[in-house]
Design a protein around this motif. Structure first.
Motif, PDB file in Angstrom:
ATOM      1  N   GLU A   1     -36.783 -16.498  61.533  1.00  0.00           N
ATOM      2  CA  GLU A   1     -35.381 -16.831  61.259  1.00  0.00           C
ATOM      3  C   GLU A   1     -35.016 -18.218  61.763  1.00  0.00           C
ATOM      4  N   GLY A   2     -35.994 -18.892  62.366  1.00  0.00           N
ATOM      5  CA  GLY A   2     -35.742 -20.244  62.868  1.00  0.00           C
ATOM      6  C   GLY A   2     -34.772 -20.278  64.031  1.00  0.00           C
ATOM      7  N   THR A   3     -34.714 -19.177  64.797  1.00  0.00           N
ATOM      8  CA  THR A   3     -33.797 -19.102  65.938  1.00  0.00           C
ATOM      9  C   THR A   3     -34.288 -19.954  67.111  1.00  0.00           C
ATOM     10  N   LEU A   4     -33.454 -20.869  67.557  1.00  0.00           N
ATOM     11  CA  LEU A   4     -33.752 -21.680  68.728  1.00  0.00           C
ATOM     12  C   LEU A   4     -32.532 -21.728  69.631  1.00  0.00           C
ATOM     13  N   PRO A   5     -32.662 -21.581  70.934  1.00  0.00           N
ATOM     14  CA  PRO A   5     -33.899 -21.265  71.641  1.00  0.00           C
ATOM     15  C   PRO A   5     -34.381 -19.843  71.349  1.00  0.00           C
ATOM     16  N   PHE A   6     -35.664 -19.591  71.631  1.00  0.00           N
ATOM     17  CA  PHE A   6     -36.196 -18.234  71.527  1.00  0.00           C
ATOM     18  C   PHE A   6     -35.430 -17.332  72.500  1.00  0.00           C
ATOM     19  N   PRO A   7     -35.128 -16.106  72.099  1.00  0.00           N
ATOM     20  CA  PRO A   7     -34.381 -15.212  72.991  1.00  0.00           C
ATOM     21  C   PRO A   7     -35.243 -14.680  74.138  1.00  0.00           C
ATOM     22  N   ASP A   8     -34.591 -14.270  75.193  1.00  0.00           N
ATOM     23  CA  ASP A   8     -35.307 -13.618  76.304  1.00  0.00           C
ATOM     24  C   ASP A   8     -36.121 -12.444  75.759  1.00  0.00           C
ATOM     25  N   GLY A   9     -37.291 -12.276  76.306  1.00  0.00           N
ATOM     26  CA  GLY A   9     -38.160 -11.191  75.853  1.00  0.00           C
ATOM     27  C   GLY A   9     -39.226 -11.671  74.880  1.00  0.00           C
ATOM     28  N   ALA A  10     -39.059 -12.902  74.362  1.00  0.00           N
ATOM     29  CA  ALA A  10     -40.076 -13.437  73.453  1.00  0.00           C
ATOM     30  C   ALA A  10     -41.366 -13.701  74.232  1.00  0.00           C
ATOM     31  N   ILE A  11     -42.470 -13.297  73.645  1.00  0.00           N
ATOM     32  CA  ILE A  11     -43.782 -13.558  74.255  1.00  0.00           C
ATOM     33  C   ILE A  11     -44.679 -14.180  73.188  1.00  0.00           C
ATOM     34  N   ILE A  12     -45.291 -15.284  73.534  1.00  0.00           N
ATOM     35  CA  ILE A  12     -46.197 -15.965  72.606  1.00  0.00           C
ATOM     36  C   ILE A  12     -47.554 -16.081  73.287  1.00  0.00           C
ATOM     37  N   ALA A  13     -48.595 -15.698  72.557  1.00  0.00           N
ATOM     38  CA  ALA A  13     -49.950 -15.766  73.111  1.00  0.00           C
ATOM     39  C   ALA A  13     -50.779 -16.735  72.289  1.00  0.00           C
ATOM     40  N   SER A  14     -51.576 -17.512  72.963  1.00  0.00           N
ATOM     41  CA  SER A  14     -52.452 -18.440  72.260  1.00  0.00           C
ATOM     42  C   SER A  14     -53.891 -18.129  72.640  1.00  0.00           C
ATOM     43  N   LEU A  15     -54.665 -17.719  71.644  1.00  0.00           N
ATOM     44  CA  LEU A  15     -56.076 -17.397  71.871  1.00  0.00           C
ATOM     45  C   LEU A  15     -56.892 -18.612  71.483  1.00  0.00           C
TER      46      LEU A  15
END
Lengths: 125, 125
Positions: free
Chosen positions: A29-43
């Protein structure tokens, strides 16, 4: 959970970036800033030529994700991590977390992507 | 559903390869041939330099998945697709399937990976 692939050629690195539902919804949805609870993982994986694929293609063209190198996380909690733009950072190599000195390098670099809430990776639909 | 990233540099292509549960189980356990019901999807994107990332890094190092180019599927059904090694092939560009002539090129190339049941992509754990 959806991926966003990117590659860092001179670091010989492949990355697949995953997000939990909160993160992916914000990505979509292009929401910025990301909301609390967002988790991003980079492998991260080594960027490796595939000899077996190239043999079939008859030329050097194919690169694959080789050995895993590290796994990184960014966790959004705007109160807990207020000092680092609302993001907590984590880095694991062979299952072990990085030391404090290493971790101090995360925020200053990511902070250069401030207009995108410190997230370099864009969503690949 | 898990990904396996690969890249075809001279085709300027990024791929993320996904499998359904049957396919990923076979991948994880090294089962060959893949059992009936396995479905593997390959999402292809243009291989694009990221100017905004490179600006931060101070050098040209970052490539990202750009515009989507096509989506391909392989579906295992050893009776239905007996003539093509047990795999049915599909290719979609902008949501439209490829024509018959195009589709005739899938099997001869994949058949060169016969020792791996026609699947080029390996599992990236």
């Amino acid at each position: 959970m959806v991926f966003v692939a990117h590659e860092e050629a001179s670091f010989n690195s492949f990355a697949a970036v995953l997000g939990n539902d909160v993160a992916i919804k914000a990505y979509r949805e292009g929401t910025l800033p990301f909301p609390d609870g967002a988790i991003i993982a980079s492998l991260h994986y080594s960027h490796t030529p595939s000899e077996e694929n190239n043999k079939v293609f008859g030329r050097s063209q194919s690169f694959i994700a080789g050995a895993p190198t590290n796994v990184q996380f960014m966790v959004k909690d705007s109160s807990k991590y207020a000092a680092t733009g609302g993001w907590g950072f984590a880095h694991f190599k062979d299952g072990k977390p990085a030391d404090d000195d290493f971790m101090k390098t995360c925020f200053p670099c990511h902070n250069q992507a401030k207009t995108r809430d410190l997230i370099f990776t864009r969503y690949a639909p």
